[in-house]
Design an enzyme around this catalytic site. Structure first.
Site, short mmCIF file in Angstrom:
data_model
loop_
_atom_site.label_atom_id
_atom_site.label_comp_id
_atom_site.label_asym_id
_atom_site.label_seq_id
_atom_site.Cartn_x
_atom_site.Cartn_y
_atom_site.Cartn_z
N CYS A 1 81.84 28.96 -21.73
CA CYS A 1 81.47 28.67 -20.26
C CYS A 1 82.47 28.65 -19.03
CB CYS A 1 80.13 27.29 -19.82
SG CYS A 1 80.12 27.94 -17.92
N HIS B 1 74.16 28.53 -10.00
CA HIS B 1 74.94 28.36 -9.16
C HIS B 1 74.24 29.04 -7.53
CE1 HIS B 1 75.51 32.43 -11.57
NE2 HIS B 1 75.23 32.91 -10.70
N HIS C 1 75.08 31.81 -4.69
CA HIS C 1 75.21 32.70 -3.65
C HIS C 1 74.78 31.85 -2.43
CE1 HIS C 1 75.97 35.50 -7.15
NE2 HIS C 1 75.17 35.02 -7.64
P1 AMP Z 1 74.71 35.93 -11.59
O1 AMP Z 1 74.24 37.54 -11.61
O2 AMP Z 1 73.74 35.17 -10.15
O3 AMP Z 1 75.11 34.60 -12.90
O4 AMP Z 1 76.18 35.95 -10.06
C1 AMP Z 1 77.14 36.01 -10.86
C2 AMP Z 1 78.62 35.64 -9.97
O5 AMP Z 1 79.51 35.64 -10.99
C3 AMP Z 1 79.10 37.10 -9.84
O6 AMP Z 1 78.13 37.94 -8.51
C4 AMP Z 1 79.88 37.53 -10.00
O7 AMP Z 1 81.15 38.07 -9.90
C5 AMP Z 1 80.44 36.18 -9.78
N1 AMP Z 1 82.00 35.97 -10.61
C6 AMP Z 1 81.77 36.22 -12.08
N2 AMP Z 1 83.19 35.82 -12.68
C7 AMP Z 1 83.81 35.64 -11.90
C8 AMP Z 1 84.92 34.88 -11.67
N3 AMP Z 1 86.10 34.18 -12.18
N4 AMP Z 1 85.63 34.18 -10.22
C9 AMP Z 1 84.69 34.64 -9.06
N5 AMP Z 1 83.75 35.37 -9.57
C10 AMP Z 1 82.98 34.90 -10.68
ZN ZN Z 2 78.80 25.37 -17.32
#
Ligand code: AMP
Ligand code: ZN
Length: 119
Positions: free
Chosen positions: A7, A106, A108
């Site tokens: 993860c 998470h 946003h």
């Molecule tokens: P979701 O589609 O809601 O699962 O969004 C996942 C989000 O995580 C996306 O907006 C990605 O740009 C962000 N994300 C993925 N990897 C990282 C990372 N290492 N650091 C910061 N954000 C990330």
């Molecule tokens: Zn996790």
């Protein structure tokens, strides 16, 4: 809940993957999205691994409440303009059809002057 070895957000919480941290307490971790849609694009996560909003139960009510109370404060602190001319968006993608790519719950928190890249 278990922290799956694979993860990415658990690894961010553990400091195994770098992130631009905005806020941290015992339960929560907040950092900048690596691909921001807008001038402000934060990701707010519980430190404990919860896969998605489809996995929350009554035992998570206080935690989710804390996230919702913290989000507006951090949005303003990170540069979102004040309501009502400004504002922000809180979004939680859940499951494949919900557009979820990272399976660690998470929020946003997105805002700032338009235009945005998306949304
Ligand atoms: P979701 O589609 O809601 O699962 O969004 C996942 C989000 O995580 C996306 O907006 C990605 O740009 C962000 N994300 C993925 N990897 C990282 C990372 N290492 N650091 C910061 N954000 C990330
Ligand atoms: Zn996790």
């Amino acid at each position: 809940m278990n922290h799956p070895d694979n993860c990415i957000f658990c690894k961010i919480v553990a400091g195994q993957i770098p992130s631009k941290k905005v806020y941290e307490d015992e339960e929560l971790f907040v950092f900048h999205d690596i691909h921001p849609w807008a001038p402000v694009h934060l990701l707010m996560i519980p430190k404990a691994h919860i896969a998605s909003m489809a996995h929350v139960g009554d035992e998570h009510a206080a935690l989710l409440g804390r996230m919702m109370v913290l989000a507006p404060k951090l949005a303003l602190a990170q540069g979102c303009n004040p309501y009502p001319e400004g504002g922000f968006r809180i979004m939680t993608n859940t499951g494949a059809e919900g557009g979820q790519e990272v399976h660690h719950l998470h929020l946003h928190v997105i805002g700032g002057a338009r235009p945005w890249l998306k949304g």
